[in-house]
Design a protein around this motif. Structure first.
Motif, PDB file in Angstrom:
ATOM      1  N   ARG A  26       4.937  -9.258   8.154  1.00 37.42           N
ATOM      2  CA  ARG A  26       5.173  -7.841   8.454  1.00 37.42           C
ATOM      3  C   ARG A  26       4.233  -7.360   9.564  1.00 37.42           C
ATOM      4  NH1 ARG A  26       7.959  -3.688   6.181  1.00 37.42           N
ATOM      5  NH2 ARG A  26       7.056  -1.601   6.370  1.00 37.42           N
ATOM      6  N   LYS A  51       2.874   0.309   6.667  1.00 33.70           N
ATOM      7  CA  LYS A  51       2.632   0.870   5.331  1.00 33.70           C
ATOM      8  C   LYS A  51       3.912   0.907   4.483  1.00 33.70           C
ATOM      9  CE  LYS A  51       0.658   5.025   3.191  1.00 33.70           C
ATOM     10  NZ  LYS A  51       1.775   5.221   2.256  1.00 33.70           N
ATOM     11  N   THR A  52       3.759   0.570   3.215  1.00 31.86           N
ATOM     12  CA  THR A  52       4.845   0.668   2.234  1.00 31.86           C
ATOM     13  C   THR A  52       4.278   1.285   0.959  1.00 31.86           C
ATOM     14  OG1 THR A  52       4.397  -1.484   1.218  1.00 31.86           O
ATOM     15  CG2 THR A  52       5.890  -1.477   3.115  1.00 31.86           C
ATOM     16  N   LYS A  53       5.115   1.429  -0.044  1.00 32.21           N
ATOM     17  CA  LYS A  53       4.657   1.938  -1.343  1.00 32.21           C
ATOM     18  C   LYS A  53       3.585   1.021  -1.935  1.00 32.21           C
ATOM     19  CE  LYS A  53       7.627   1.870  -4.775  1.00 32.21           C
ATOM     20  NZ  LYS A  53       8.719   2.206  -5.728  1.00 32.21           N
ATOM     21  N   ARG A  54       3.747  -0.282  -1.721  1.00 31.53           N
ATOM     22  CA  ARG A  54       2.800  -1.248  -2.277  1.00 31.53           C
ATOM     23  C   ARG A  54       1.501  -1.315  -1.473  1.00 31.53           C
ATOM     24  NH1 ARG A  54       3.005  -6.006  -5.456  1.00 31.53           N
ATOM     25  NH2 ARG A  54       5.253  -5.918  -5.638  1.00 31.53           N
TER      26      ARG A  54
END
Length: 420
Positions: free
Chosen positions: A282, A301-304
């Protein structure tokens, strides 16, 4: 005679009136014989380069009345909250701290003990809920908070809101003291006026969060509006640095991070500390089109993956910190040396009295010492000095390996010798 040795875990990025309030309150309530601080080096827990170097921040701490400043090694300083806490508490324990003082949103210590008991007594359920939340792709801090909320909602007692950043860090301090079976007594002081995450401040308020002060300065504005929020010695240091050398931030470092990522393969990146679950792919897929650090992190950036976790990972990429170097010491939570950054005369006398009883080396000058964790500290500091100085050594500073601890005469209010 039994001494009260108060410990504070800090970043002082930068030192401000809220920190001074904490120190003054501690002096009034505990009346400690000595105050020592474990302070992060040049890179911080949220994965940011410090606004000014650890040496400048040490000078600020000594002028504020801290007697000893010990560096928290890089692996702990740029670690998750529990890793940060365990490393710092191990240093305070080694130095004989009788008390640990920390700021919190709640401002009372008993709810922290009740929260620790709640989690300890329901460990299996807590761990299972945490595991399920992580499996759903929730970040670790949010999963931790969710598991805790489930327990506390069904229990009687007064518990701590662990979604508040200082409460959460304070909980990890108390957990670390408990796990070490240390006799250190935790004390908490309520944060005044300003929230840890506040990005702005009221012009007439004497206390502003470190984050809002950094945001203001890094926005290119004059420090003049901060004069009522900082002790005079901090204001003059930041004003001078702002005028002559500029203040350090991620955007200055970003081209070097971009180069490092673009010149690395996914396989090479997979060896970096905290590079997990294939996130290297990523990073590589987003870096080519990124033209700023903030833009890059926002794209990844992601939720995780929280912003702070991605910033820490970026620091590890920049410093080339490998899993093989950092995983084991971070998990062990034990600092194998004490790196002295600065001391008052009182602090110097205390060190002389306890030095023979210390079970780990006390390092004043690091040329004579070798340790894998210390090698990482040196690497990170040299990189920080190079990148923040535009390729030139910072003005008035010796090299990392020869810089003497800063000595401060608190009675005369002046620094002593070459280190000062």
């Amino acid at each position: 005679m039994h001494m009260h040795i108060a410990g504070i875990i800090a970043e002082y990025n930068p030192f401000h009136n809220g920190h001074l309030y904490q120190l003054n309150t501690l002096r009034q309530t505990l009346r400690p014989d000595l105050i020592l601080s474990v302070m992060s080096g040049d890179f911080l827990q949220r994965g940011e380069p410090a606004l000014v170097s650890k040496w400048e921040r040490t000078r600020m701490a000594l002028q504020a009345g801290i007697d000893l400043v010990i560096e928290l090694p890089y692996v702990f300083a740029v670690g998750k909250a529990d890793v940060f806490a365990r490393g710092a508490v191990s240093i305070l324990d080694r130095l004989g701290a009788t008390h640990l003082a920390f700021g919190s949103e709640i401002g009372r210590i008993e709810p922290f003990f009740q929260t620790l008991s709640l989690i300890e007594n329901n460990k299996a359920r807590y761990d299972q809920t945490l595991k399920e939340a992580l499996h759903e792709g929730i970040s670790y801090p949010n999963a931790h908070a969710a598991a805790y909320r489930l327990l506390s909602s069904a229990a009687a007692g007064e518990f701590v809101d662990l979604t508040q950043p200082n409460n959460s860090l304070g909980f990890h301090y108390i957990e670390a003291i408990h796990d070490r079976k240390s006799s250190m007594i935790p004390l908490t002081i309520r944060r005044q006026e300003s929230g840890h995450s506040d990005r702005t401040f009221a012009n007439d308020a004497p206390i502003a969060s470190a984050r809002s002060i950094r945001s203001y300065l890094l926005g290119g504005r004059s420090p003049a509006n901060l004069q009522n929020k900082l002790p005079p010695y901090v204001y003059s240091s930041l004003e001078r640095r702002n005028r002559f050398g500029g203040l350090t931030e991620w955007e200055t470092f970003f081209p070097f991070l971009k180069y490092k990522l673009l010149s690395s393969t996914a396989e090479q990146l997979s060896l970096i500390y905290e590079m997990e679950e294939g996130i290297e792919h990523r990073l590589l897929s987003r870096i080519g089109s990124a033209d700023s650090f903030n833009g890059f992190i926002a794209a990844v950036k992601t939720k995780r993956y929280t912003w702070a976790r991605l910033q820490r990972l970026s620091v590890h990429v920049l410093t080339n910190t490998l899993k093989s170097e950092a995983r084991q010491p971070a998990a062990a939570g034990e600092v194998p040396y004490l790196r002295l950054l600065g001391m008052s005369r009182k602090g110097q006398n205390y060190l002389a009295a306890i030095r023979k009883d210390l079970q780990v080396p006390l390092i004043a000058k690091i040329r004579k010492h070798r340790d894998p964790l210390l090698d990482l500290d040196i690497r990170a500091a040299k990189l920080y000095d190079f990148l923040s100085g535009n390729g030139q050594p910072p003005l008035s500073y010796s090299s990392e390996t020869s810089h003497a601890p800063i000595r401060y005469d608190e009675k005369n209010g002046r620094f002593i010798g070459a280190g000062g």
